[in-house]
Design an enzyme around this catalytic site. Structure first.
Site, mmCIF file in Angstrom:
data_model
loop_
_atom_site.group_PDB
_atom_site.id
_atom_site.type_symbol
_atom_site.label_atom_id
_atom_site.label_comp_id
_atom_site.label_asym_id
_atom_site.label_seq_id
_atom_site.Cartn_x
_atom_site.Cartn_y
_atom_site.Cartn_z
ATOM 1 N N LYS A 64 70.240 77.580 30.169
ATOM 2 C CA LYS A 64 71.415 77.044 30.881
ATOM 3 C C LYS A 64 71.175 75.591 31.252
ATOM 4 O O LYS A 64 72.045 74.738 31.078
ATOM 5 C CB LYS A 64 71.677 77.874 32.151
ATOM 6 N N ASP B 152 80.525 81.876 37.947
ATOM 7 C CA ASP B 152 80.405 83.199 37.326
ATOM 8 C C ASP B 152 81.727 83.970 37.362
ATOM 9 O O ASP B 152 81.889 84.951 36.643
ATOM 10 C CB ASP B 152 79.366 84.043 38.078
ATOM 11 N N GLN C 254 71.290 83.629 39.574
ATOM 12 C CA GLN C 254 70.937 84.468 38.426
ATOM 13 C C GLN C 254 70.687 85.913 38.877
ATOM 14 O O GLN C 254 69.941 86.157 39.826
ATOM 15 C CB GLN C 254 69.686 83.896 37.736
HETATM 16 N N1 GUN Z 1 72.349 87.799 34.494
HETATM 17 C C1 GUN Z 1 72.735 88.201 33.255
HETATM 18 N N2 GUN Z 1 73.967 87.708 32.965
HETATM 19 C C2 GUN Z 1 74.356 86.991 34.029
HETATM 20 C C3 GUN Z 1 75.538 86.229 34.315
HETATM 21 O O1 GUN Z 1 76.489 86.131 33.531
HETATM 22 N N3 GUN Z 1 75.562 85.618 35.523
HETATM 23 C C4 GUN Z 1 74.543 85.722 36.425
HETATM 24 N N4 GUN Z 1 74.678 85.097 37.601
HETATM 25 N N5 GUN Z 1 73.445 86.419 36.181
HETATM 26 C C5 GUN Z 1 73.359 87.048 34.985
#
Ligand code: GUN
Length: 281
Positions: A52, A119, A96
């Site tokens: 990311k 998100d 996350q």
């Molecule tokens: N962990 C796995 N996928 C995601 C996601 O799309 N957002 C977040 N915040 N954590 C994740």
């Protein structure tokens, strides 16, 4: 059969976003900022977060990762979120998942300002999406949606079957396809005859976390199949779709890896830019 190249689609989207960021920088003399909070040392989470950060830098966003050990107190995380909420240079905040057990996930999600919730997990965004109002949309279903639209721009009247009912994927996916005038069926572990449901579908989105669940004879010709699954097995990483079998029948199919995954991250960047633009409107 069309092999849907998520890597290529994500690279194209990042290119568009990069141009957009250049334009925003010229207009506002600042760039959108993404802050990711990473708690603990789970390897998959670390890999996701590193990707990311790398992608955010590539399109010219300001990006920051805040790391805490597994033992961090919930209060410390919530206070940090409050601080980021008030920070004008932060357009988007992502914590996350998964979180350590002693931290209340819902409390964390609800502490993030809805306007910075990249998100799309905050109840305000979930509600706005399901009411058809402007909202942040969860990155994975948004990525799936963009891939489907590339294959078939007009989805009106199509029958979509979603396998899996999670808040992360299945439910928001449903809302996006409903908005496109699809007829949507959500299936799950208690669905009586999954094969029969899938055989009705023009579009299948498999997001259930069961390795190679969707078989070749579950898919009629001309069906677009999107595989959200990432399952570790003895044979390596496989999706929720039996790729070799389904590729013989489907009109289009995403591979794992290289399908939905790259689009998820590109959509996170897109969401960060959208948050910035809404703030400056
Ligand atoms: N962990 C796995 N996928 C995601 C996601 O799309 N957002 C977040 N915040 N954590 C994740």
């Amino acid at each position: 059969m069309i092999l849907i190249d998520g890597k290529k689609a994500a690279a194209e989207l990042r290119q568009e976003l990069k141009h957009e960021v250049t334009g925003l920088k010229a207009k506002y003399n600042k760039v959108p900022g993404l802050t990711v909070i990473l708690i603990g040392d789970l390897t998959p989470s670390q890999i996701y977060v590193r990707n990311k950060e790398k992608s955010a830098n590539e399109v010219g966003l300001k990006s920051e990762v805040i790391k805490y050990p597994d033992s961090v107190e919930e209060k410390t995380v919530l206070e940090k979120i409050e601080q980021l909420n008030a920070d004008e240079t932060v357009s988007g905040i992502l914590v996350q998942l998964p979180l350590p057990k002693h931290i209340d996930k819902q409390k964390v999600i609800e502490t993030i300002l809805p306007s910075k919730d990249v998100d799309g997990f905050h109840p305000m965004n979930v509600g706005n999406l399901s009411s058809g109002y402007e909202s942040s949309v969860p990155c994975t279903p948004l990525g799936c949606y963009l891939l489907i639209k590339k294959v078939e721009p007009n989805l009106s009247g199509k029958k979509a079957v979603i396998v899996g009912r999670s808040n992360l994927n299945g439910k928001p996916m449903t809302q996006l396809l409903l908005k496109e005038n699809c007829t949507v069926t959500i299936t799950h572990s208690k669905t009586k005859d999954l094969k029969a449901e899938c055989l009705e579908a023009d579009i299948i989105v498999a997001a259930v976390g069961i390795p190679e669940l969707v078989k070749g004879d579950w898919v009629k010709k001309d069906t677009i199949v999107i595989d959200v699954g990432i399952n570790k097995t003895e044979n390596g990483i496989v999706g929720d779709v039996a790729f070799d079998e389904v590729s013989k029948n489907a009109k289009a199919l995403t591979p794992v890896p290289g399908g939905v995954g790259p689009m998820t991250i590109a959509c996170l960047l897109k969401n960060t830019i959208e948050c910035f633009k809404r703030l400056h409107k």
